[in-house]
Every structure is written in C-alpha cells, then in structure tokens.
Design a protein around this motif. Sequence first.
Motif, PDB file in Angstrom:
ATOM      1  N   ARG A 102       0.774  -1.294   0.082  1.00 39.67           N
ATOM      2  CA  ARG A 102       0.017   0.238   0.107  1.00 39.67           C
ATOM      3  C   ARG A 102       1.120   1.329   0.040  1.00 39.67           C
ATOM      4  N   ASP A 103       0.307   2.252  -0.369  1.00 35.45           N
ATOM      5  CA  ASP A 103       0.812   3.543  -0.430  1.00 35.45           C
ATOM      6  C   ASP A 103       0.984   4.227   1.099  1.00 35.45           C
ATOM      7  N   LEU A 104       2.160   4.123   1.779  1.00 34.03           N
ATOM      8  CA  LEU A 104       2.475   4.427   2.924  1.00 34.03           C
ATOM      9  C   LEU A 104       1.797   5.776   3.584  1.00 34.03           C
ATOM     10  N   ASN A 105       1.731   6.671   2.563  1.00 31.70           N
ATOM     11  CA  ASN A 105       1.102   7.790   2.960  1.00 31.70           C
ATOM     12  C   ASN A 105      -0.380   8.170   2.866  1.00 31.70           C
ATOM     13  N   ARG A 106      -1.023   6.606   2.799  1.00 26.40           N
ATOM     14  CA  ARG A 106      -2.389   6.515   2.978  1.00 26.40           C
ATOM     15  C   ARG A 106      -2.772   5.618   3.973  1.00 26.40           C
ATOM     16  N   CYS A 107      -1.724   5.560   4.800  1.00 19.49           N
ATOM     17  CA  CYS A 107      -1.860   4.329   6.144  1.00 19.49           C
ATOM     18  C   CYS A 107      -1.986   4.897   7.205  1.00 19.49           C
ATOM     19  N   PHE A 108      -1.950   6.467   7.551  1.00 17.11           N
ATOM     20  CA  PHE A 108      -1.628   7.060   8.923  1.00 17.11           C
ATOM     21  C   PHE A 108      -3.026   7.275   9.515  1.00 17.11           C
ATOM     22  N   LYS A 109      -3.980   6.234   9.588  1.00 13.96           N
ATOM     23  CA  LYS A 109      -5.372   6.212  10.191  1.00 13.96           C
ATOM     24  C   LYS A 109      -5.817   4.776  10.408  1.00 13.96           C
ATOM     25  N   GLU A 110      -6.499   4.383  11.288  1.00 16.00           N
ATOM     26  CA  GLU A 110      -7.122   2.949  11.670  1.00 16.00           C
ATOM     27  C   GLU A 110      -7.500   2.512  10.353  1.00 16.00           C
ATOM     28  N   PRO A 111      -7.644   1.131  10.053  1.00 13.35           N
ATOM     29  CA  PRO A 111      -7.107   0.104  10.923  1.00 13.35           C
ATOM     30  C   PRO A 111      -5.841  -0.359  11.109  1.00 13.35           C
ATOM     31  N   PHE A 112      -4.978   0.493  10.470  1.00 12.34           N
ATOM     32  CA  PHE A 112      -3.353   0.199  10.203  1.00 12.34           C
ATOM     33  C   PHE A 112      -3.205  -1.247   9.874  1.00 12.34           C
ATOM     34  N   GLU A 113      -3.539  -1.563   8.573  1.00 13.81           N
ATOM     35  CA  GLU A 113      -3.487  -2.879   8.101  1.00 13.81           C
ATOM     36  C   GLU A 113      -2.351  -3.211   7.373  1.00 13.81           C
ATOM     37  N   GLY A 114      -1.535  -4.315   7.542  1.00 10.99           N
ATOM     38  CA  GLY A 114      -0.497  -4.719   6.679  1.00 10.99           C
ATOM     39  C   GLY A 114       0.741  -4.174   7.298  1.00 10.99           C
ATOM     40  N   ARG A 115       1.726  -4.350   6.349  1.00  4.59           N
ATOM     41  CA  ARG A 115       3.163  -4.031   6.613  1.00  4.59           C
ATOM     42  C   ARG A 115       3.160  -2.467   6.765  1.00  4.59           C
ATOM     43  N   GLU A 116       2.590  -1.740   5.975  1.00  5.73           N
ATOM     44  CA  GLU A 116       2.724  -0.370   5.992  1.00  5.73           C
ATOM     45  C   GLU A 116       1.911   0.199   7.001  1.00  5.73           C
ATOM     46  N   GLY A 117       0.606  -0.454   7.358  1.00  4.41           N
ATOM     47  CA  GLY A 117       0.145   0.126   8.617  1.00  4.41           C
ATOM     48  C   GLY A 117       0.665  -0.083   9.856  1.00  4.41           C
ATOM     49  N   GLU A 118       1.709  -1.133   9.952  1.00 10.65           N
ATOM     50  CA  GLU A 118       2.412  -1.271  11.167  1.00 10.65           C
ATOM     51  C   GLU A 118       3.517  -0.175  10.967  1.00 10.65           C
ATOM     52  N   ILE A 119       4.001   0.190  10.085  1.00 18.20           N
ATOM     53  CA  ILE A 119       5.026   1.334  10.096  1.00 18.20           C
ATOM     54  C   ILE A 119       4.315   2.572  10.470  1.00 18.20           C
ATOM     55  N   ALA A 120       3.213   3.005   9.694  1.00 15.55           N
ATOM     56  CA  ALA A 120       2.653   4.055   9.855  1.00 15.55           C
ATOM     57  C   ALA A 120       2.146   4.200  11.488  1.00 15.55           C
ATOM     58  N   ARG A 121       1.555   3.256  12.182  1.00  9.00           N
ATOM     59  CA  ARG A 121       1.383   3.167  13.628  1.00  9.00           C
ATOM     60  C   ARG A 121       2.360   3.618  14.240  1.00  9.00           C
ATOM     61  N   ALA A 122       3.765   2.895  14.316  1.00 14.28           N
ATOM     62  CA  ALA A 122       4.972   2.716  14.883  1.00 14.28           C
ATOM     63  C   ALA A 122       5.322   4.403  14.878  1.00 14.28           C
ATOM     64  N   MET A 123       5.450   4.936  13.542  1.00 13.08           N
ATOM     65  CA  MET A 123       5.730   6.360  13.222  1.00 13.08           C
ATOM     66  C   MET A 123       4.978   7.458  14.109  1.00 13.08           C
ATOM     67  N   LEU A 124       3.595   6.994  14.112  1.00 10.86           N
ATOM     68  CA  LEU A 124       2.803   7.877  15.010  1.00 10.86           C
ATOM     69  C   LEU A 124       2.968   7.755  16.479  1.00 10.86           C
TER      70      LEU A 124
END
Length: 346
Positions: A102-124
């Motif tokens: 996924r586009d990482l810069n579309r992942c900074f919101k729940e449900p933080f799915e997949g590898r990119e979601g994990e990265i976004a959640r950790a950065m937040l």
Amino acid sequence: MSNSNVLDYLNNPSPRTLGRSPLEWLDGLQKPTVIRVAGRDRTRTRALATLLHGNEPSGLFSLHRWLLEQHTPEVNMLFLLGGVHPAKISPRLTVRQMPGGRDLNRCFKEPFEGREGEIARAMLAELHNAQPECLLDVHNTSGTGPAFAVTITNDAAHQALTSLYTDRLIMTDLRLGALMEYSEQEVPTVTIECGGSQDEQAHQLAYDGLVRYTSRQDVLSLEKAEWGVGVLRNPIRVEMAEEATIEYSLEPTGRADLTLPPDIEHRNFGVVAPDEPMGWVGDKGLSILTAIGHNRAESVEQVLRAKDGLIYPAQAIKVFMITTNPAIAKSDCLFYAVKATGEPLF
C-alpha cells in the motif's frame, strides 16, 4: 508488536556511520528509521518525516547532507524515514511503494492494516512520545514543476512553516490517511512538495528548507516568514477509473481511453483557459474520470468537457500535481484543480 521490531533508531549519528553518499547510507539501513539529534534547547522538539515514498529522494539527500555537516539544531530534532524498503529496490529510489503493498502515505489512520499500517502506527507512536511542536513531511512532486506545500489547516503557523520552503500553499479538506492529517492532533503539520525527483533544484530546496527549519528559534510565527504565501483552497482531485488506460503522446493512437501530451507537466500551476485543449478521450469519453472534493464524488463535467474527442476545462482552471508517470496517474490521481483565482471550483 513493539516499535523496535518495525523501526530502527539512530541517535546523534556520527559522519562515519552515514556512508560517503546518500545511496551508501540507504544501503546500510535495514528498516524504516528514526533519527534523533539533540538540540541546544532540550525542552522542545521538531519533527520531519521523509522518504514515505521510495522514489522521492530530496528529503533523504538533504538529511544526509545535513547530518554529515554535523549541524547542532536549535531544538531537538526527530527525523522519520518511512519508505526504506521500496527505496532500496533496484534501481534504488525509483519505486514508490512495495510491489503489492500500500501507499504508506495513505496508512496513517486506523485500522493500520498490513506492513505499511504497522510502519505508520509505529511512526505515529514516535510522534506521540516526542510531542513535537510541529511536523514537516518532505516529498517530491510526481512530475516536474514548482515546489508547493499542502495542509489541512490554513493559519499563521501553517503558513510560517510553508514559507521555510515555498510561497504556494494548498489547503484541502480531503482526508486520505496522509501523515499531514497529524494536524488534527493540534500539531502544526505541513507537507512540502519540493519539485521533481530528478531536479537538482528540488534537492537544494529541501536542504535549504531543512537548514531554516532546524536553525531558527521560532518557525511558527508568520512575521518571520520571508514571503507572502499564496493559498489555493480545496482543490478538486481528478482520478481515473481503475480499468481505464492512459498514454502520453502528441496525438491519440486509439489504444488508450485517455491521451495526454508528453509535456503536460508544463501546465503545473498554470491557468488553462476553457478554449485550450488538455488532451484526448476515447470512445468512453469522460466516464473514465471522477472528480473528488471534500471526500465525495462530484460531477467531472463541472471540471472538464469533451468536444470532438478533445478535453477542455469547463471553466478557467489552475492545475497542479500533473504527472507523466502513468502508474501514478492511475494509482494516485491525474491532477488537482482550482479556479484560476485559487478558489474552490465548487
């Protein structure tokens, strides 16, 4: 999952750990990486994210140069390098996101799915822990064109941050899950689009802006701004249907639903009059395009009109973020548009 499983950490890195070039440094990075640099004032922190897209190198180049030069920032700095994995795919710095990812810069919101979601959640989580006074997210534009900034809030603090890099600010109510939406945490947040990824001027702009951002005691007061910032409000986002085809050619071959001229990027931030053709549509006409405003679909006929296979603006429009990369045109968007005055189209 703990952040250390997702992110690596560098604290006050010394030049010998950074490699001789940004690419050598990138080769040594194993995960998305958090870099902390202590400032003169240890009570405050500013944050800067970059490389959220693996094919947008200006932020990485500027940070590597700044770290090599061993600047002491005015306040503590927290740097976040997000798209290390796609950036390392050969040829390096050419792949926007992981294949099938996924586009990482579309992942900074729940449900933080997949590898990119994990990265976004950790950065937040890192931002939440650091409590920065402001946040910049540094990108390159998907095509050539002048630099600009994007924000969801237009006030003095956001304009002041913008003015460190550029005098053009886009204010949007669209919510896509971008890091820029961290503004909603009451932290002034601005996306900086430095210009084209191959443009030396964009790399220099990213560096000059970083020096200003890290060296000034106050970056949030508009009276410190060097330029008057021009604001374009609530642009319409024109997207292509998933199954639609696009080509860039001086004239249509009949094989694509949409044909744009190869030099269409020169339209970026220019005004296109209603009698100026922008490209060609095939038999499906404008049905392959959607206009998105305020998170809902609008009538694309209010933005564009088709006549004899040619596409024209429905009214005089100012366009930006036009790209000649067909993958980005399809996966992200074709372009954004406002009235020639900078006001919303509707």
